[in-house]
Design a protein around this motif. Structure first.
Motif, PDB file in Angstrom:
ATOM      1  N   ARG A 129      31.282  54.761  53.181  1.00  0.00           N
ATOM      2  CA  ARG A 129      30.801  56.137  53.089  1.00  0.00           C
ATOM      3  C   ARG A 129      29.650  56.335  52.092  1.00  0.00           C
ATOM      4  O   ARG A 129      29.057  57.391  52.048  1.00  0.00           O
ATOM      5  CB  ARG A 129      31.961  57.051  52.703  1.00  0.00           C
ATOM      6  N   THR A 131      41.316  57.040  55.590  1.00  0.00           N
ATOM      7  CA  THR A 131      41.304  56.508  56.945  1.00  0.00           C
ATOM      8  C   THR A 131      41.185  54.997  56.886  1.00  0.00           C
ATOM      9  O   THR A 131      40.306  54.471  56.196  1.00  0.00           O
ATOM     10  CB  THR A 131      40.110  57.096  57.723  1.00  0.00           C
ATOM     11  N   ASP A 132      42.053  54.290  57.600  1.00  0.00           N
ATOM     12  CA  ASP A 132      41.958  52.833  57.608  1.00  0.00           C
ATOM     13  C   ASP A 132      40.880  52.383  58.601  1.00  0.00           C
ATOM     14  O   ASP A 132      40.237  53.214  59.250  1.00  0.00           O
ATOM     15  CB  ASP A 132      43.310  52.178  57.887  1.00  0.00           C
ATOM     16  N   SER A 133      40.685  51.091  58.716  1.00  0.00           N
ATOM     17  CA  SER A 133      39.600  50.546  59.541  1.00  0.00           C
ATOM     18  C   SER A 133      39.772  50.850  61.032  1.00  0.00           C
ATOM     19  O   SER A 133      38.818  50.775  61.795  1.00  0.00           O
ATOM     20  CB  SER A 133      39.488  49.035  59.329  1.00  0.00           C
ATOM     21  N   ARG A 134      40.970  51.201  61.463  1.00  0.00           N
ATOM     22  CA  ARG A 134      41.210  51.537  62.871  1.00  0.00           C
ATOM     23  C   ARG A 134      41.246  53.044  63.103  1.00  0.00           C
ATOM     24  O   ARG A 134      41.593  53.492  64.189  1.00  0.00           O
ATOM     25  CB  ARG A 134      42.521  50.894  63.319  1.00  0.00           C
ATOM     26  N   GLY A 135      40.950  53.820  62.085  1.00  0.00           N
ATOM     27  CA  GLY A 135      40.931  55.272  62.237  1.00  0.00           C
ATOM     28  C   GLY A 135      42.254  55.952  61.954  1.00  0.00           C
ATOM     29  O   GLY A 135      42.367  57.161  62.070  1.00  0.00           O
ATOM     30  N   TRP A 190      36.774  51.747  52.182  1.00  0.00           N
ATOM     31  CA  TRP A 190      36.601  53.162  52.525  1.00  0.00           C
ATOM     32  C   TRP A 190      35.418  53.750  51.755  1.00  0.00           C
ATOM     33  O   TRP A 190      34.595  54.468  52.318  1.00  0.00           O
ATOM     34  CB  TRP A 190      37.901  53.899  52.217  1.00  0.00           C
TER      35      TRP A 190
END
Length: 115
Positions: A111, A60-64, A107
């Motif tokens: 997490r 998933t990138d920083s914008r979802g 990423w």
């Protein structure tokens, strides 16, 4: 006490992240854990010892949104799991574009549990 001597933090990947072989287009397994320098694959197909692979998996990138990571890897080791027709496979990253490496680092860092 076990000391972790790895150079990069390793993230256990609890969600299902499928990994595809770019040469065949087929799914070969899913991520077990990952760092910026390598990954553990839970493989669902037989792999060749000491082989080179070109793999792809989504994060998933920083914008979802979904971002495909394309990585050239070297299979360092492989051993069977307790599940039928599955194995653990340890890979070292050989090629990874800088922009994708930066995305992968973010990423992983987002997490990781707090130290």
């Amino acid at each position: 006490m076990i000391t972790n001597t790895r150079r990069a933090p390793r993230l256990q990947v609890p969600e299902m992240v499928p990994v595809r072989d770019q040469m065949t287009g087929s799914q070969i397994g899913r991520l077990g854990n990952i760092s910026e320098t390598g990954m553990l694959l839970i493989a669902s197909v037989p792999l060749h010892d000491d082989a080179l692979y070109q793999l792809q998996f989504p994060i998933t990138d920083s914008r979802g949104g979904a971002l495909q990571i394309d990585v050239g890897v070297h299979l360092l080791w492989c051993e069977p799991t307790h599940a039928p027709e599955q194995s653990w496979a340890g890979f070292r990253f050989l090629t990874l574009e800088k922009s994708q490496r930066d995305q992968l680092q973010r990423w992983i860092e987002d997490r990781l549990p707090p130290a």
